[in-house]
Design an enzyme around this catalytic site. Structure first.
Site, mmCIF file in Angstrom:
data_model
loop_
_atom_site.group_PDB
_atom_site.id
_atom_site.type_symbol
_atom_site.label_atom_id
_atom_site.label_comp_id
_atom_site.label_asym_id
_atom_site.label_seq_id
_atom_site.Cartn_x
_atom_site.Cartn_y
_atom_site.Cartn_z
ATOM 1 N N ASP A 44 0.879 -1.167 0.000
ATOM 2 C CA ASP A 44 0.000 0.000 0.000
ATOM 3 C C ASP A 44 0.921 1.222 0.000
ATOM 4 O O ASP A 44 2.121 1.118 0.274
ATOM 5 C CB ASP A 44 -0.868 -0.037 1.267
ATOM 6 C CG ASP A 44 -1.532 1.286 1.548
ATOM 7 O OD1 ASP A 44 -2.185 1.814 0.634
ATOM 8 O OD2 ASP A 44 -1.374 1.811 2.675
ATOM 9 N N ASP A 61 -0.115 5.187 0.847
ATOM 10 C CA ASP A 61 -0.343 6.150 1.936
ATOM 11 C C ASP A 61 -0.326 5.449 3.288
ATOM 12 O O ASP A 61 -1.107 4.516 3.522
ATOM 13 C CB ASP A 61 -1.696 6.853 1.761
ATOM 14 C CG ASP A 61 -1.676 7.818 0.604
ATOM 15 O OD1 ASP A 61 -0.850 8.729 0.617
ATOM 16 O OD2 ASP A 61 -2.481 7.640 -0.330
HETATM 17 C C1 XBP Z 1 -5.260 6.202 1.058
HETATM 18 C C2 XBP Z 1 -6.350 7.098 0.732
HETATM 19 C C3 XBP Z 1 -6.083 8.189 -0.134
HETATM 20 C C4 XBP Z 1 -5.514 9.457 0.439
HETATM 21 C C5 XBP Z 1 -5.911 10.578 -0.468
HETATM 22 O O1 XBP Z 1 -5.800 4.918 1.367
HETATM 23 O O2 XBP Z 1 -7.472 6.880 1.119
HETATM 24 O O3 XBP Z 1 -7.339 8.505 -0.630
HETATM 25 O O4 XBP Z 1 -6.015 9.709 1.725
HETATM 26 O O5 XBP Z 1 -5.511 10.332 -1.759
HETATM 27 P P1 XBP Z 1 -4.900 3.615 1.228
HETATM 28 P P2 XBP Z 1 -6.312 10.902 -3.048
HETATM 29 O O6 XBP Z 1 -3.567 3.933 1.838
HETATM 30 O O7 XBP Z 1 -5.649 2.571 1.995
HETATM 31 O O8 XBP Z 1 -4.772 3.253 -0.238
HETATM 32 O O9 XBP Z 1 -6.859 12.232 -2.658
HETATM 33 O O10 XBP Z 1 -5.248 10.989 -4.116
HETATM 34 O O11 XBP Z 1 -7.391 9.913 -3.372
HETATM 35 MG MG MG Z 2 -2.778 3.155 3.557
#
Ligand code: XBP
Ligand code: MG
Length: 263
Positions: A9, A11
């Site tokens: 993953d 973020d």
């Molecule tokens: C990460 C997210 C992302 C970021 C924002 O979730 O939910 O949406 O918060 O990114 P994960 P965008 O790590 O579970 O994939 O605004 O580019 O969507």
């Molecule tokens: Mg994440």
């Protein structure tokens, strides 16, 4: 079956990016003169919805506004999100979100051992590229066999779609891969796709329900940030290296670790 790929993953897992996402959302709200400001506790709640656009849509649904006004705001979502992404990539370029402890170490180790690497992220591709190019050299970025980001699948996490797409691009069954996540939605997505899953929570997800994860650590650990005793016992060392990962993965797949280490 041997361990052949690590799927990360993005973020929260490769870097603790959510504070920067929150700031970028708030700056975009100012640009659009919306009068909104997401506080940290509010953003923690909002993070239960994966994906920035989806998060905005859900937030607008909760506003005490007329249906006409809500419909107007919902039409603005793509533009607000585009602006937010531009602001986010500018913020990331200043280096404020370093890779989490152990990430670079494990990526290098896996690449050296011929293990495939992939990213399965809900975020936009521009956001992924901004952070990768800030912290990794070209060879390391090219080391990812596939980088699948947000809008390439119909259903975002906790649906398993993104992991299934990564697996089909890698041409591998789930039992040859390990997933790394930081959130309950991410763990649900990875486990629903049949993957052995390691979770390393962040300030945003600590305390979430990770009962389904195969291994829960505070980070992957490295020489400067070794794991604490109880975690080190679970990980099989002061940080989660490839040898330990192969052993844990093999154990979960019901194979002898000695078969696995050689493969
Ligand atoms: C990460 C997210 C992302 C970021 C924002 O979730 O939910 O949406 O918060 O990114 P994960 P965008 O790590 O579970 O994939 O605004 O580019 O969507
Ligand atoms: Mg994440």
């Amino acid at each position: 079956m041997s361990l052949e790929a690590l799927i990360f993953d993005f973020d929260g897992t490769l870097a603790d990016t959510e504070e920067t996402h929150r700031q970028a959302f708030n700056y975009a709200f100012v640009r659009f003169d919306l009068g909104w400001e997401w506080s940290r506790p509010q953003y923690r709640e909002l993070l239960h919805t994966s994906g920035g656009k989806e998060r905005l849509i859900r937030f607008i649904e909760t506003l005490p506004a007329s249906s006409t006004e809500k419909a107007r705001l919902q039409r603005l979502v793509p533009a607000i999100h585009r602006t937010k992404t531009e602001l986010y990539t500018e913020l990331i370029a200043d280096g404020r979100c370093p890779l989490r402890p152990g990430v670079r170490r494990l990526l290098d180790e896996a690449r050296g051992a011929g293990i495939k690497l992939a990213i399965a992220s809900t975020t936009s591709s521009a956001s992924v590229q901004a952070l990768l190019s800030r912290h990794l050299d070209r060879a390391a970025i090219r080391g990812f066999t596939t980088i699948v980001s947000g809008d390439l699948v119909a259903q975002k996490k906790p649906a398993p779609d993104i992991y299934r797409l990564v697996l089909s691009t890698l041409g591998l069954p789930p039992d040859r891969c390990v997933a790394f996540e930081d959130s309950a939605n991410g763990v649900r997505a990875a486990k629903s796709a049949g993957l052995f899953t390691v979770v390393t929570a962040t300030q945003w997800t600590i305390g979430d329900d990770f009962a389904d994860a195969d291994l829960e650590l505070s980070s992957l650990g490295d020489q400067e940030h070794p794991l604490l005793d109880a975690e080190a016992a679970a990980a099989g060392g002061p940080w989660l290296g490839l040898a330990q990962l192969r052993r844990l993965h093999a154990g979960a797949m019901g194979r002898a670790p000695s078969d696995e280490v050689q493969s």
